[in-house]
Every structure is written in C-alpha cells, then in structure tokens.
Scaffold this motif. Sequence first.
Motif, PDB file in Angstrom:
ATOM      1  N   ALA A   1     -27.460 -21.184  31.276  1.00  0.00           N
ATOM      2  CA  ALA A   1     -28.626 -20.413  30.842  1.00  0.00           C
ATOM      3  C   ALA A   1     -28.396 -18.910  31.003  1.00  0.00           C
ATOM      4  O   ALA A   1     -28.995 -18.106  30.293  1.00  0.00           O
ATOM      5  CB  ALA A   1     -29.856 -20.844  31.644  1.00  0.00           C
TER       6      ALA A   1
ATOM      7  N   ALA B   1     -33.798 -18.062  28.604  1.00  0.00           N
ATOM      8  CA  ALA B   1     -32.432 -17.551  28.485  1.00  0.00           C
ATOM      9  C   ALA B   1     -32.348 -16.411  27.482  1.00  0.00           C
ATOM     10  O   ALA B   1     -31.627 -15.424  27.691  1.00  0.00           O
ATOM     11  CB  ALA B   1     -31.481 -18.685  28.089  1.00  0.00           C
ATOM     12  N   LEU B   2     -33.094 -16.531  26.383  1.00  0.00           N
ATOM     13  CA  LEU B   2     -33.095 -15.482  25.361  1.00  0.00           C
ATOM     14  C   LEU B   2     -33.688 -14.180  25.909  1.00  0.00           C
ATOM     15  O   LEU B   2     -33.173 -13.089  25.632  1.00  0.00           O
ATOM     16  CB  LEU B   2     -33.892 -15.960  24.146  1.00  0.00           C
ATOM     17  CG  LEU B   2     -33.935 -15.007  22.947  1.00  0.00           C
ATOM     18  CD1 LEU B   2     -32.538 -14.818  22.365  1.00  0.00           C
ATOM     19  CD2 LEU B   2     -34.893 -15.544  21.876  1.00  0.00           C
TER      20      LEU B   2
ATOM     21  N   PRO C   1     -40.009 -23.052  27.139  1.00  0.00           N
ATOM     22  CA  PRO C   1     -38.712 -23.730  27.013  1.00  0.00           C
ATOM     23  C   PRO C   1     -37.582 -22.897  27.636  1.00  0.00           C
ATOM     24  O   PRO C   1     -37.625 -21.664  27.630  1.00  0.00           O
ATOM     25  CB  PRO C   1     -38.538 -23.890  25.496  1.00  0.00           C
ATOM     26  CG  PRO C   1     -39.455 -22.885  24.887  1.00  0.00           C
ATOM     27  CD  PRO C   1     -40.601 -22.728  25.831  1.00  0.00           C
ATOM     28  N   ILE C   2     -36.595 -23.586  28.143  1.00  0.00           N
ATOM     29  CA  ILE C   2     -35.484 -22.923  28.830  1.00  0.00           C
ATOM     30  C   ILE C   2     -34.756 -21.971  27.889  1.00  0.00           C
ATOM     31  O   ILE C   2     -34.342 -20.874  28.290  1.00  0.00           O
ATOM     32  CB  ILE C   2     -34.500 -23.964  29.399  1.00  0.00           C
ATOM     33  CG1 ILE C   2     -35.193 -24.822  30.469  1.00  0.00           C
ATOM     34  CG2 ILE C   2     -33.269 -23.283  29.985  1.00  0.00           C
ATOM     35  CD1 ILE C   2     -35.671 -24.041  31.672  1.00  0.00           C
ATOM     36  N   TRP C   3     -34.611 -22.368  26.613  1.00  0.00           N
ATOM     37  CA  TRP C   3     -33.876 -21.505  25.687  1.00  0.00           C
ATOM     38  C   TRP C   3     -34.576 -20.162  25.508  1.00  0.00           C
ATOM     39  O   TRP C   3     -33.929 -19.125  25.333  1.00  0.00           O
ATOM     40  CB  TRP C   3     -33.694 -22.196  24.334  1.00  0.00           C
ATOM     41  CG  TRP C   3     -34.967 -22.450  23.562  1.00  0.00           C
ATOM     42  CD1 TRP C   3     -35.694 -23.600  23.528  1.00  0.00           C
ATOM     43  CD2 TRP C   3     -35.671 -21.513  22.727  1.00  0.00           C
ATOM     44  NE1 TRP C   3     -36.800 -23.459  22.720  1.00  0.00           N
ATOM     45  CE2 TRP C   3     -36.810 -22.184  22.204  1.00  0.00           C
ATOM     46  CE3 TRP C   3     -35.446 -20.197  22.339  1.00  0.00           C
ATOM     47  CZ2 TRP C   3     -37.719 -21.574  21.349  1.00  0.00           C
ATOM     48  CZ3 TRP C   3     -36.349 -19.578  21.471  1.00  0.00           C
ATOM     49  CH2 TRP C   3     -37.467 -20.259  20.994  1.00  0.00           C
ATOM     50  N   LEU C   4     -35.907 -20.167  25.602  1.00  0.00           N
ATOM     51  CA  LEU C   4     -36.644 -18.915  25.462  1.00  0.00           C
ATOM     52  C   LEU C   4     -36.451 -18.026  26.694  1.00  0.00           C
ATOM     53  O   LEU C   4     -36.301 -16.804  26.572  1.00  0.00           O
ATOM     54  CB  LEU C   4     -38.132 -19.217  25.249  1.00  0.00           C
ATOM     55  CG  LEU C   4     -39.053 -18.002  25.050  1.00  0.00           C
ATOM     56  CD1 LEU C   4     -38.586 -17.153  23.872  1.00  0.00           C
ATOM     57  CD2 LEU C   4     -40.499 -18.444  24.857  1.00  0.00           C
TER      58      LEU C   4
END
Length: 469
Positions: free
Chosen positions: A315, A370-371, A365-368
């Motif tokens: 991440a 990380a972004l 969400p984790i991807w957000l």
Amino acid sequence: MSAAVTSERRPAATAAGTDVHARSTLAAAVLGFFVITLDATIVNVALPSIRAGLGGGITGLQWVVDGYTLMFAALLLSAGALSDRVGAKRGFGAGLLLFGAASVLCGIAPSLTVLVAARFLQGVGAAVVMPASMALVRHAYAEPAAPGRAVAVWAMGGAVAAAAGPVLGGLLSLASWRLIFWVNVPVVALTLALLARSPRSPYHRVPFDWTGQVLAIAAMGALTFGAIDAGPHGLTSPRVLAALTVAVLAGVAFVLVQARTAHPMVPLGLFRSATVNVAVAIGFAFMVGFYGLPFLFSLYFQTERGLSPLAAGAAFLPMMLLSAVLTPFTARIVERVGPRVPVVTGLVLLAAGSAALALLPASAPIWLVALLLVPIGLTGPLIMPPTTAVLLESVPARRTGVASGVFNTSRQVGGALAVAVFGALVSASGGFLHGARISLLITVVLALATAVAGLTLRSRPAAEGVATG
C-alpha cells in the motif's frame, strides 16, 4: 622509445587506479547511506509482527522506532566532528561495524527491552555513518564538477531505501520480523569490503563539545519520553511532567552553554539568518509528515484494516516509488523555476494529502488510502534537495558542515517527535481513528505554516550577516 612509452603510461595507470578507488568509495558511501535509511523505513510495517512476537503495546513499538531516530538526531552534530578527528574512512567503518553488530543484536533480541536497547545502538552507528559517508564522497571526487554528480548518486541510495523499505519489510515479516534486521548484515559486509579499497581520509583535530552533547541527549531524550508516555498516562502524569521539565531545563542549559563555550556544537549566530531558520523549520515539518505518517498508517493498515505485512507494505509502494522516480529530476526543476516553487508546492501537497486522509471515512477502500498517500511521497524530492541547497548558500563556506548538521538534526527530531506524539494520540482513550485524525490535522497545520514561511526562500540570498560565533 620504450622508456618514453612507460613514462607516458604511468599517469594513465595512476588515473585509472584513482578512478577505481573513487568508484569503490562512492559505492561504499551509497550502500552505507542506503542501509541506515532502510532501517528507518523497513521497521514500520513489521511493528505489529514485533508486538506479536515480543509483546508490549504502542509505547514499546514507539521506542522501537524512536530509539533509532533519537540517537541518530542527538549524535549527528558530534558525529561530524568525530569524523573530522579520526578521518572519514575510519569513522565510516567504525559506525558501520557498530550498526552491523547492533543489527545482529536486534535480530536475536529475546525481549522488547533488548530490542529497544539495540535500536539505540543502531542509531549511534547510523549517526556516525551519515556525515562520514558524505565526507567520503567529497574526498573521492575533488574535481569542480564531480562532487555534484557524485552527491546525486549518493542521494539515490536513500531514495531507493525509502522506496524499498515498506515492501521489503512486509515481505520479510511474512517469514519472521527478525529478518528485517538480519538483512543489514550482508549489506554491511559488502560495504566494508568496498571501503577497504578506498584511500585513507585526511583528518585533523577539532574541538569536541562534551557538555553540549550530554545536554542535547538529555533534552531530546526527555522530550521524546514525555511525549510517548503522555499517551497511556496523560499529560498531567507526574512522570510525564518530570520528563518535560527535564527537557526544558536541559534545553535551556544547552542554549546557555552554546552561547558561552569557545567551540559550540551549534553556533547560535547561525540562527541570525532568516533563511537558516526557515530551512530548519521546513526540515522539521517535512519529517513530521514523511516519517510520522508511514508509522501511523503501518499500524492503521494492519491493526485497523487487517492487512498482512506484505499487503501493508504494498500500500506504501506508489507513495515511495514515485518519490524515488522524481528524485533525479529535482535539480532540473530547481534550475528552471528556482527553489521556492517546488518547496512550497511540496508543503502544500503534504497539507492537502494529510487533510484528505483525515476526512476519509473509516470504511474507505484501501486503494483510495494508498492513492491519497501519493502526494505525501512526492514531497520528499520537491522539498528536501532545494531546501538544502538554499540553506548551504545562505551561510559562509566554513559553516556549511555545521549548518547541514543542524538541518539534518531538525529533520530527525521532527521524525522522532512525530512518532512519539502520533503514537500517544492513537493510544489515548479516544481510540485509534480519533488520534489518527488529530495527528493528520497537526501535519496539515505544520505544513501550511512552513509553506507560508517558504515563500521567503531565495535561490541566491543576499548576505544576511550570519555570525561566525
């Protein structure tokens, strides 16, 4: 004829030998900088695994991180003087040996107490390695154009370590958290082998401010202890108040000693330069975000969101990878637009990214997440190189070493206090997410305040009357 040919070949052979020695020296310096930077970034992702293996709470994990950073910060200025006294090669080698031995001790630590003690020793070794590695590069590349290119290569060692640390830490932690310390051993061995091929470094006697050094350790150590202990015990706890009192008294005594001693660690006249003050403040604020937030989100990803160490490290990959990619282009950006624009842009990105993360719902969400960490990763190459350059331009040549030491110390103190304060906040009664949001808002305020101050930076400042005393 043959004699003439032989005499003509000698300079070429000598130059080739010198070039080989210079490359070996640079490689050793890069690896040394790499491994001490790696040890600051690889640990964060492994913290939950360390707690599972050795026990303890957030406070113990904070000391695992801050034990290293605290000694790094407290000894950095004196370590530069030590390097001058014994020579950069000897100082670098001694620091690496101590760092490597402490890494072994970390890897076999039977308890959290032993691990923290070993991390303190690692910090001592790292503090010696840091200034000596830079001195090695400067001694090896004396030609006018060469040092700049060599320093750029040296800086890449830290950038690669920062990018690789979270992912490597997560990967190794899948097998055992102890591997994050054992991985240092072969790197140290290779670095020492390369160092053996480098020429002897010049050395000269320089005064050593023992009183100032003891007071600096006391002030930084007591302040960090008080900040960490405030989490579980509260600010009104007698032991917290005692620690903060010691920090204040030691800090005041340090300033008085520096004002009166003939050879101070930190010449107070340095701070008569507005540029120095702004640069030191920027370095502090930058490390609060760049060092404190990975600590915070390593715990968040694993303890609050249930990610594995490897997934948590992944991440961080976009954040750290883009930082490493941008680093080589920083010099060109500064040449085109000057230092003020990238520095202020980086600080605004730090504030914006932190604010966005603070506003995210717990179920984001984790991807957000990380972004939104990516803007924070971009701050490193945008802020640090131009701020360092402006700082060194603003002081007399004979003060560049001290100014650089003060700047790097402010950075390490910022990182240590960030871990202490953020850890205290997330372990307080309000809960992890509440403490994390307050930590992010602190980062926003510091970043915006220093962004405003950064508007005063100039690429080639006029003489500001930096005193030499």
